[in-house]
Scaffold this motif. Structure first.
Motif, PDB file in Angstrom:
ATOM      1  N   VAL A  97      49.019   6.596 -42.215  1.00 35.23           N
ATOM      2  CA  VAL A  97      48.775   7.203 -40.904  1.00 35.23           C
ATOM      3  C   VAL A  97      48.348   8.648 -41.145  1.00 35.23           C
ATOM      4  N   ASN A  98      47.056   8.897 -41.212  1.00 30.80           N
ATOM      5  CA  ASN A  98      46.558  10.232 -41.510  1.00 30.80           C
ATOM      6  C   ASN A  98      46.414  11.054 -40.238  1.00 30.80           C
ATOM      7  N   ARG A  99      45.938  12.288 -40.415  1.00 29.64           N
ATOM      8  CA  ARG A  99      45.813  13.203 -39.272  1.00 29.64           C
ATOM      9  C   ARG A  99      44.833  12.674 -38.231  1.00 29.64           C
ATOM     10  N   GLN A 100      43.737  12.108 -38.702  1.00 30.89           N
ATOM     11  CA  GLN A 100      42.742  11.597 -37.754  1.00 30.89           C
ATOM     12  C   GLN A 100      43.321  10.474 -36.910  1.00 30.89           C
ATOM     13  N   ARG A 101      44.132   9.637 -37.521  1.00 32.92           N
ATOM     14  CA  ARG A 101      44.744   8.538 -36.770  1.00 32.92           C
ATOM     15  C   ARG A 101      45.753   9.050 -35.757  1.00 32.92           C
ATOM     16  N   GLN A 102      46.345  10.196 -36.035  1.00 31.54           N
ATOM     17  CA  GLN A 102      47.284  10.806 -35.101  1.00 31.54           C
ATOM     18  C   GLN A 102      46.594  11.616 -34.019  1.00 31.54           C
ATOM     19  N   GLY A 103      45.259  11.712 -34.104  1.00 32.80           N
ATOM     20  CA  GLY A 103      44.507  12.430 -33.074  1.00 32.80           C
ATOM     21  C   GLY A 103      44.147  13.839 -33.440  1.00 32.80           C
ATOM     22  N   SER A 104      44.431  14.251 -34.681  1.00 32.02           N
ATOM     23  CA  SER A 104      44.105  15.602 -35.115  1.00 32.02           C
ATOM     24  C   SER A 104      42.820  15.569 -35.934  1.00 32.02           C
ATOM     25  N   MET A 105      41.881  16.463 -35.617  1.00 31.14           N
ATOM     26  CA  MET A 105      40.592  16.517 -36.308  1.00 31.14           C
ATOM     27  C   MET A 105      40.375  17.922 -36.849  1.00 31.14           C
ATOM     28  N   GLY A 106      39.754  17.964 -38.018  1.00 32.51           N
ATOM     29  CA  GLY A 106      39.444  19.249 -38.624  1.00 32.51           C
ATOM     30  C   GLY A 106      38.302  19.953 -37.916  1.00 32.51           C
ATOM     31  N   GLN A 128      35.683   6.938 -39.980  1.00 36.25           N
ATOM     32  CA  GLN A 128      35.820   6.329 -41.297  1.00 36.25           C
ATOM     33  C   GLN A 128      37.223   6.556 -41.849  1.00 36.25           C
ATOM     34  N   ALA A 129      37.792   7.736 -41.626  1.00 37.14           N
ATOM     35  CA  ALA A 129      39.153   8.014 -42.077  1.00 37.14           C
ATOM     36  C   ALA A 129      40.164   7.134 -41.357  1.00 37.14           C
ATOM     37  N   ILE A 130      39.959   6.896 -40.073  1.00 33.98           N
ATOM     38  CA  ILE A 130      40.872   6.039 -39.307  1.00 33.98           C
ATOM     39  C   ILE A 130      40.800   4.601 -39.802  1.00 33.98           C
ATOM     40  N   VAL A 131      39.585   4.132 -40.082  1.00 34.53           N
ATOM     41  CA  VAL A 131      39.422   2.758 -40.570  1.00 34.53           C
ATOM     42  C   VAL A 131      40.097   2.586 -41.925  1.00 34.53           C
ATOM     43  N   GLN A 132      39.914   3.562 -42.806  1.00 32.23           N
ATOM     44  CA  GLN A 132      40.516   3.474 -44.124  1.00 32.23           C
ATOM     45  C   GLN A 132      42.037   3.493 -44.040  1.00 32.23           C
TER      46      GLN A 132
END
Length: 735
Positions: free
Chosen positions: A504-513, A523-527
């Motif tokens: 569960v990375n930051r992108q999946r939690q709704g946080s974007m750089g 792509q990060a969410i899919v991975q």
């Protein structure tokens, strides 16, 4: 007895399974259980504590007591900063939004033959309709011809839309159970246990002629199964151990207890202290309820015993065919049956699930074969326990869970936070050193500090009498701590590693750089979803087993039939009307679709909704797509919208054709009116000629009179025809 656990022998006739044998079996499996060892329960309880943020100071002794002693009055305190709970909560939220799509199939041997029979009937009806159309075309029969699809089209549509009526009945039965037993909410609770403890368990069966489903706390269950078996229901035995008050026990098992036993349960002198001590020893923190020693132990045991069954083979005197019948061990093959039907009997030992309940280690109730055996039609020895469950990962190792994987990261995160707070407490920023004799005469310290804070100027007096001051005595001390930024870097690295491990990375939690684009984030969410997909897949298999068990138990629960109302997944009301015998004789199969793929399909279809509306899809159909939570529902609604659009287009085309025909009729009628006007003009010219000729030729009066009458008749005919055409024009305009 056999084995080191002294379990009574199971392969014995039913006549030898007396009261003593039953009690010995219940006690043997309880003694075999790990409930006597509290390490497992304590470990599972600690996992829930880590999720809830409860700190066990023993985990931090090497930090709080580095030299074996406790330091008091420290400028900071060890606290919990949860990094496990947000990950678990996010997966709980994702599970609640994943559709649970299940379908019921019929696995009886006659399912294929019934399908072929229905297809054959459709094709025969198609041939009859074609033959009737041909008779109507030849004029031999009166009537209108019907549109007949080709046999290939009928077969394709049939294969696409065919559903066995028994499968529809099973689907309605399962929908009813899902609604009545609140299965969606209970599955969500099971998912929570699966994430936190890495284990989830359930108890199902029949009560008061209705299927029931209960979620079991992992702390209250124990079992034994083969290493290669994933599900508990396929194991050898399973136990549920709970602690309840006497009132709860009487509500649940009062009909199986005698009056003397009920009195003993209500008497405080017969309370089991061991139940309190075991429960209290595993509790963390102070126990506010000192009266918990009134809790009474209840242990429910299920195990697989053996029974002897026979297979009677004989010739049916009515049909003359060979028949096979299953009989119990009390059956006796008589000499007459051998002679008259050529009967033979073969015996076989098969598994049979037994149950037994021990209350307060004294009372034994319900010790008998389970009334409802979930057996297989192909193999009578296959039977399943009423308790089911599975573990996340226990292959050749101790089981783990997502929370257990995150414990080291949670401990390190709290420690680094603790160290950083200590560093902040020690950090004093930049400090200036002043000789106290530099304060002007007649000033106290408060006045001096007031001017320093208010004006930013430190007034000094270098000419004090008797004191020699030198500006060289002034200096600055930098007491700020430079390691705070390093602690922040360490905390960030812990979070990155934990998110990578959990999936569960930051992108999946709704946080974007700041510099991340949409494609990179997706792509990060899919991975990341690939890592957690194994969790969802294993739990989906568990859900499929649970639904299969519920529909199997409903066959016995509704042996006398069942009628009722229930809410469908699309929030519509439906009726349930089950015929008991047909429901019992049907072998159902449950198929659960891949929730992850369904979510991707739903998102893709909803993305196409706007373009579909622009291309003619009705807005109501688009709204229904967004309201649907399942892919089959969306497909069905899209088909309905397409069918309605086709019917609308067909109706518009027919209306357009009809309008063109009406316009042609109007044009034709207008031409007839023009012809009538021309005829009137011609008649008028004739009348004028007759009038002029009347004075010239009095001799031809008879001929003139005849011509005048013909003219009047012709004039009336034209007026009637003109009125008829005007009426038709008015009628067409109204249409």
């Amino acid at each position: 007895m056999y084995g080191q656990a002294h379990i009574p022998k199971q392969r014995v006739p039913l006549s030898q399974k007396d009261e003593k044998w039953k009690k010995d079996c219940v006690d043997a499996f309880i003694n075999l259980s790990k409930f006597g060892i509290s390490e497992r329960r304590a470990y599972l309880r600690s996992l829930y504590d880590y999720y809830n943020g409860v700190i066990d100071e023993e985990d931090y002794n090497y930090v709080l007591k580095p030299y074996g002693k406790t330091r008091k009055n420290f400028p900071t305190k060890l606290r919990n900063y949860p990094i496990i709970k947000p990950i678990i909560d996010l997966l709980l939220g994702e599970k609640s939004k994943r559709p649970l799509e299940y379908s019921v199939t019929v696995q009886n041997p006659d399912a294929i033959s019934q399908k072929e029979e229905q297809l054959q009937n459709l094709l025969l009806n198609n041939i009859r309709t074609q033959f009737l159309n041909e008779l109507i075309k030849q004029g031999q029969v009166e009537g209108e011809q019907q549109e007949v699809p080709l046999p290939k089209q009928i077969q394709e549509e049939f294969n696409r839309s065919y559903v066995d009526s028994r499968a529809i009945r099973g689907q309605h039965s399962l929908n009813y159970i899902m609604s009545q037993q609140e299965i969606y909410d209970k599955f969500q609770k099971q998912w929570f246990h699966f994430l936190v403890a890495g284990e989830c368990y359930s108890h199902k069966g029949v009560r008061r002629n209705e299927p029931f489903y209960e979620v079991i706390n992992p702390l209250d269950v124990d079992f034994d199964k083969d290493p290669d078996i994933d599900f508990v229901e396929d194991g050898d035995w399973a136990i549920i151990r709970k602690f309840s008050h006497a009132s709860t026990i009487i509500d649940a098992y009062g009909e199986f207890l005698s009056d003397e036993q009920i009195l003993e349960l209500e008497s405080p002198t017969h309370t089991s202290a061991e139940a309190y001590l075991l429960y209290r020893a595993e509790a963390s923190g102070a126990d506010d309820n000192i009266y918990r020693n009134r809790l009474i132990e209840i242990v429910t045991v299920y195990w697989k015993s053996r029974k002897r069954i026979g297979f009677l083979s004989y010739i049916d005197p009515n049909t003359g065919t060979q028949e096979l019948k299953e009989v119990d061990e009390t059956f006796k093959l008589t000499k007459e049956m051998k002679e008259q039907t050529n009967a033979t009997l073969e015996w076989e030992w098969v598994n049979e699930v037994w149950e037994g309940i021990r209350i307060d280690r004294r009372f034994y109730i319900k010790m008998n074969p389970l009334a409802i055996q979930r057996t297989s039609m192909d193999n009578p020895s296959i039977c399943k326990l009423p308790i089911n469950g599975r573990k996340y990962s226990d292959i050749n190792s101790q089981p783990i869970s997502l929370v257990s994987l995150g414990i080291p990261y949670q401990l390190n995160y709290n420690i680094y936070k603790y160290r950083m707070e200590l560093a902040i407490a020690r950090s004093k920023d930049i400090i200036a050193q002043f000789d106290i004799n530099m304060i002007p005469k007649n000033w106290d310290m408060d006045k001096f500090m007031y001017f320093v804070e208010g004006t930013g100027i430190a007034w000094v007096d270098y000419n004090k009498e008797g004191i020699q001051l030198s500006p060289q005595h002034q200096s600055v001390l930098d007491m700020s701590i430079k390691t705070i930024s390093q602690y922040l870097t360490l905390l960030e690295s812990i979070m990155v590693e934990w998110e990578k491990l959990s999936g569960v990375n930051r992108q999946r939690q709704g946080s974007m750089g700041t510099y991340e684009g949409k494609g990179t984030s997706q792509q990060a969410i899919v991975q990341s979803s690939h890592i957690t997909e194994d969790l969802f897949r294993k739990f989906s298999n568990f859900e499929q087993r649970e639904l299969q068990g519920l529909i199997d138990y409903s066959k016995i629960a509704w042996i006398s039939g069942k009628k009722g109302m229930f809410v469908m997944p699309d929030n519509t009301l439906a009726e349930l009307d089950i015929e008991g015998i047909g429901h019992l004789e049907t072998e159902y199969g449950i198929f659960v679709s891949d929730g992850g793929k369904d979510v991707e399909k739903l998102q893709a279809i909803r993305g196409f909704a706007q373009a579909a509306v622009q291309n003619g899809l009705p807005m109501s159909a688009a709204i229904s797509i967004f309201e649907s939570d399942s892919f089959p529902q969306i497909k069905d609604k899209i088909r309905q919208a397409e069918k309605a659009q086709e019917e609308l287009n067909k109706a518009q085309q027919e209306a357009q054709t009809q309008q063109q025909q009406q316009q042609m009729q109007i044009q034709q009628q207008q031409m007839e009116l023009n012809n009538i006007d021309k005829e009137k003009d011609r008649q008028l010219q004739i009348e004028l000629a007759l009038i002029s000729a009347e004075g010239d030729d009095k001799k031809n009066s008879a001929s003139l009179e005849k011509m005048m009458k013909d003219f009047e008749i012709k004039q009336k005919q034209l007026e009637l025809k003109e009125q008829e055409i005007n009426n038709k024009l008015a009628q067409n305009n109204q249409e």
